[in-house]
Enzyme design. Sequence first.
Site, PDB file in Angstrom:
ATOM      1  N   LYS A  80       0.991  -1.303   0.178  1.00  0.00           N
ATOM      2  CA  LYS A  80       0.029  -0.068  -0.338  1.00  0.00           C
ATOM      3  C   LYS A  80       0.857   1.070   0.418  1.00  0.00           C
ATOM      4  O   LYS A  80       2.476   1.239   0.262  1.00  0.00           O
ATOM      5  CB  LYS A  80      -1.082  -0.343   0.656  1.00  0.00           C
ATOM      6  N   HIS A  81      -0.009   2.451  -0.351  1.00  0.00           N
ATOM      7  CA  HIS A  81       0.878   3.894  -0.455  1.00  0.00           C
ATOM      8  C   HIS A  81       1.058   3.695   1.302  1.00  0.00           C
ATOM      9  O   HIS A  81       0.513   3.413   2.246  1.00  0.00           O
ATOM     10  CB  HIS A  81      -0.179   4.491  -0.591  1.00  0.00           C
TER      11      HIS A  81
END
Length: 584
Positions: free
Chosen positions: A219-220
């Site tokens: 994920k970011h």
Amino acid sequence: RMDQALLLVRNELPAQGLRLGALSSSCHQCLYQYLAFVPPSNGSLGKLGTAVVMVDTQHPLTLLLNSSVGDRELCKIQYHFGEFGNYSLVVKTLSTSTKTVSCDLVINEGPINSYLPILFAFVVYMAILAILIVGRLLMKIDAVRSWVYKKLNPRETDRLINSELGSPDTTDSISSDPTPRLWSTASRQRLRSLDTFRGLSLIIMVFVNYGGGRYWFFKHESWNGKTSALLSRFVFIMGTSISLSLSSMLRWGSSKQKVLRKILWRSFLLILLGIIVVNPNYCVGPLSWDNLRIPGVLQRLGVTYLVVAALELLFTGAGAESGTLETPCPALQDILPYWPQWIFILMLEVIWLCLTFLLPVPGCPRGYLGPGGIGDFGNYPNCTGGAAGYIDRLLLGEKHIYQHPSSSVIYQTTMPYDPEGILGTINTIFMAFLGLQAGKIILFYKDQHKQIMSRFFMWSIVTGIISAILTKCSKEEGFIPINKNLWSVSYVTTMSCFAFILLLLIYYLVDVKRLWSGAPFFYPGMNSILVYVGHKVFENYFPFKWKIEDSQSHAEHLTQNLTATTLWVIISYLLYRRKIFWKI
């Protein structure tokens, strides 16, 4: 649940309750978050005070236990809990005279190894790759190739052998492996390394967008820090392609007016497609204009393409790309002919710096770059993104931007913030312009492989040094931290540094030494718009998604996400074989 562990807190202190708080190591300058109150033990009844809480396993935690009497700190423990683990925290008095308190963490049930599905998937894909390589090598043996084609099409093989026109030369040309012809010298006018680079970035982006097996590291980042940087590499290679495509169109006699009209039309289509894709309400009823999200990935790509392509078209002088212009500094001969473009880009960067650090934002310190929420000790909860967030909310409206930013989980931000907002588009243009520079290097030093690779390497060194200065080689303490949400300057220079290196490696393997055809990433790279739009439109449809038996299983999510991603690779390969390409 996924990314969680169970913690049982046992309080053996007879006279005081406990307040339990936690702080994630990924939350910079955050406040401790209250988890539970643990009542005191009842010695007469032999009953301990207990509380059960769920703790995060993504990052190391600091647990803080304070006494309910006087709010005195009793103990502080730093620990990285394991997923689905079961733990006990026992708080007791070691000495009644000194009132020394001990806090012991006990593992009741060990965590699972949630990374085994990744290892298994890696082994499976490596096995498939090995089989394909061995098969390709075997197909180069005449006897094996003839046997395979005879088994696949025995009637045709017998006809060719028995025909009067059939000869060893004819048979060999018809039954030869068709794959090498797709990679023949005649078809190599188009650099396969660029499509391979684009396809690699796109396929990883598809996998991450589908969920990445629900692993947190796919994920970011919540705020500051390096991410998988998929969109940035896509922006970079878009800039490289702009340089090559515009050069080709002008060389084949297209007028600048005609090319400009094509640029405007393509930008409009990208923005329109982006608005349609980012607002997928076609299954739940009419779309409401009241909460239509305006920014998005394709929208930003459309604006970036418009600015960079128009800049390249309007300010490229005759003879610049062929290297016929003389420059006073040979080391800058692929830069100085384009000085008007550099002045324009530098002016855009000055605008970004001035707006970011000088624009007054109500209720926020000037130049604020933080996530708001509980970050910065909770002093600026509504200042998410600083000037970037303020400009979007002011010009677009809160309901027309992204409502669930990545900072909302760790930093508990409540303000909407769009990572594809207006201010960050300036640095996206800068990123594409650096990619444009890579394309100019390829044109300027055409067929001079050593020169091209050395220039790529030098650009990676320059951008890397700039990043080191801006960030002070630190995640949080630099002048301008690396931040994908803000698309900060340091983010652009850092991602460009890696992009130049990656392009150098792929260019060397695919176009210089021809050790790799670019497969399988080459095929989605040739149909990038179709794959991107398609994976967004059909992401909730079978066979790209199905009902999972155990929603808390990384293995099931990873299987589903890898299957969906592989399907898009297969689709792009089949489209390539049939010469079907969606261009806008």
